[in-house]
Design a protein around this motif. Structure first.
Motif, PDB file in Angstrom:
ATOM      1  N   MET A  11       0.844  -1.194   0.000  1.00 12.51           N
ATOM      2  CA  MET A  11       0.000   0.000   0.000  1.00 12.51           C
ATOM      3  C   MET A  11       0.874   1.236   0.000  1.00 12.51           C
ATOM      4  SD  MET A  11      -3.278   0.958   2.212  1.00 12.51           S
ATOM      5  CE  MET A  11      -4.004   2.574   2.073  1.00 12.51           C
ATOM      6  N   THR A  12       0.631   2.113  -0.974  1.00  7.60           N
ATOM      7  CA  THR A  12       1.337   3.386  -1.046  1.00  7.60           C
ATOM      8  C   THR A  12       0.398   4.451  -1.585  1.00  7.60           C
ATOM      9  OG1 THR A  12       2.170   2.839  -3.256  1.00  7.60           O
ATOM     10  CG2 THR A  12       3.650   2.410  -1.415  1.00  7.60           C
ATOM     11  N   ASP A  13       0.421   5.609  -0.962  1.00  7.03           N
ATOM     12  CA  ASP A  13      -0.316   6.786  -1.441  1.00  7.03           C
ATOM     13  C   ASP A  13      -1.765   6.493  -1.819  1.00  7.03           C
ATOM     14  OD1 ASP A  13       1.993   8.329  -1.133  1.00  7.03           O
ATOM     15  OD2 ASP A  13       2.700   7.807  -3.144  1.00  7.03           O
ATOM     16  N   GLY A  14      -2.496   5.821  -0.962  1.00  8.68           N
ATOM     17  CA  GLY A  14      -3.906   5.565  -1.212  1.00  8.68           C
ATOM     18  C   GLY A  14      -4.201   4.494  -2.232  1.00  8.68           C
ATOM     19  N   GLU A  15      -3.179   3.716  -2.611  1.00 10.25           N
ATOM     20  CA  GLU A  15      -3.386   2.605  -3.545  1.00 10.25           C
ATOM     21  C   GLU A  15      -2.948   1.310  -2.882  1.00 10.25           C
ATOM     22  OE1 GLU A  15      -2.448   2.803  -7.874  1.00 10.25           O
ATOM     23  OE2 GLU A  15      -1.186   1.059  -7.427  1.00 10.25           O
ATOM     24  N   LEU A  16      -3.847   0.346  -2.882  1.00 12.82           N
ATOM     25  CA  LEU A  16      -3.571  -0.972  -2.337  1.00 12.82           C
ATOM     26  C   LEU A  16      -3.467  -1.955  -3.482  1.00 12.82           C
ATOM     27  CD1 LEU A  16      -3.434  -3.000   0.084  1.00 12.82           C
ATOM     28  CD2 LEU A  16      -5.935  -3.150  -0.097  1.00 12.82           C
ATOM     29  N   LYS A  17      -2.348  -2.665  -3.552  1.00 11.12           N
ATOM     30  CA  LYS A  17      -2.141  -3.665  -4.594  1.00 11.12           C
ATOM     31  C   LYS A  17      -2.073  -5.035  -3.937  1.00 11.12           C
ATOM     32  CE  LYS A  17       1.224  -5.222  -8.029  1.00 11.12           C
ATOM     33  NZ  LYS A  17       2.569  -4.999  -8.573  1.00 11.12           N
ATOM     34  N   ILE A  18      -2.939  -5.937  -4.389  1.00  8.81           N
ATOM     35  CA  ILE A  18      -2.955  -7.319  -3.896  1.00  8.81           C
ATOM     36  C   ILE A  18      -2.816  -8.243  -5.095  1.00  8.81           C
ATOM     37  CG2 ILE A  18      -4.258  -9.099  -2.680  1.00  8.81           C
ATOM     38  CD1 ILE A  18      -5.811  -6.880  -1.265  1.00  8.81           C
ATOM     39  N   ASP A  44     -12.347   3.983  -3.830  1.00  5.44           N
ATOM     40  CA  ASP A  44     -13.142   4.612  -4.877  1.00  5.44           C
ATOM     41  C   ASP A  44     -13.263   3.735  -6.115  1.00  5.44           C
ATOM     42  OD1 ASP A  44     -13.734   6.897  -3.418  1.00  5.44           O
ATOM     43  OD2 ASP A  44     -11.858   7.877  -4.013  1.00  5.44           O
ATOM     44  N   ASP A  45     -12.286   2.864  -6.351  1.00 10.04           N
ATOM     45  CA  ASP A  45     -12.353   1.983  -7.520  1.00 10.04           C
ATOM     46  C   ASP A  45     -11.386   0.820  -7.316  1.00 10.04           C
ATOM     47  OD1 ASP A  45     -13.197   1.048  -9.976  1.00 10.04           O
ATOM     48  OD2 ASP A  45     -12.346   2.698 -11.141  1.00 10.04           O
ATOM     49  N   VAL A  46     -11.561  -0.207  -8.121  1.00 10.98           N
ATOM     50  CA  VAL A  46     -10.640  -1.342  -8.139  1.00 10.98           C
ATOM     51  C   VAL A  46     -10.397  -1.724  -9.593  1.00 10.98           C
ATOM     52  CG1 VAL A  46     -12.518  -3.038  -7.831  1.00 10.98           C
ATOM     53  CG2 VAL A  46     -10.165  -3.686  -7.292  1.00 10.98           C
ATOM     54  N   ASN A  47      -9.136  -1.927  -9.926  1.00  8.71           N
ATOM     55  CA  ASN A  47      -8.755  -2.400 -11.256  1.00  8.71           C
ATOM     56  C   ASN A  47      -8.355  -3.856 -11.128  1.00  8.71           C
ATOM     57  OD1 ASN A  47      -8.993   0.218 -12.531  1.00  8.71           O
ATOM     58  ND2 ASN A  47      -7.165   0.767 -11.384  1.00  8.71           N
ATOM     59  N   ILE A  48      -8.875  -4.689 -12.005  1.00 10.91           N
ATOM     60  CA  ILE A  48      -8.622  -6.128 -11.958  1.00 10.91           C
ATOM     61  C   ILE A  48      -7.805  -6.508 -13.186  1.00 10.91           C
ATOM     62  CG2 ILE A  48      -9.679  -8.422 -11.908  1.00 10.91           C
ATOM     63  CD1 ILE A  48     -12.283  -6.939 -10.914  1.00 10.91           C
TER      64      ILE A  48
END
Length: 133
Positions: free
Chosen positions: A44-51, A117-121
């Motif tokens: 998680m960095t700058d309001g973005e969570l990557k899983i 606010d959104d999720v990119n898959i």
């Protein structure tokens, strides 16, 4: 089992009611799920969570490869340190006043709430992705 079926039906009605208020990608994630996917990395960095999840044995539309979820505009702090290696068991989508949606995830040893606010898959090949991580 009867109670579970009743609660599942109620949740599906709820999801149908809130769907017009949600980003399309969040609805897609909730609809197809990631049951039995394994978290291989999380940051998680700058309001973005990557899983990143290994979906080799997942009961999902995306079975057999890997899925990268990028949650943008994350409003809450997510502790990512202990998530690697956990299995994604169950998730539910909810409304929240702080973001476009709230995804509640039950993992092997903990639960996770992601207000975003959104999720990119992104869907990929787990063997290729493992070589580049």
């Amino acid at each position: 089992m009867k109670t579970w079926l009743k609660l599942t039906a109620i949740y599906h009605d709820y999801r149908k009611a809130i769907a017009p208020l949600m980003p399309r990608s969040a609805i897609e994630l909730d609809r197809h799920g990631l049951h039995d996917a394994i978290i291989t990395s999380c940051s998680m960095t700058d309001g973005e969570l990557k899983i990143v999840l290994d979906t080799t044995h997942a009961l999902s539309k995306w079975r057999g490869g890997s899925v990268t979820l990028r949650f943008v505009g994350v409003k809450n702090r997510i502790r990512t340190r202990s998530l690697r290696g956990q299995w994604w068991l169950y998730s539910e989508l909810h409304l929240t006043s702080s973001a476009s949606f709230s995804l509640h995830v039950l993992l092997t040893n903990t639960d996770l709430q992601i207000d975003a606010d959104d999720v990119n898959i992104s869907v990929g090949d787990s063997r290729r992705d493992a070589a580049t991580n």
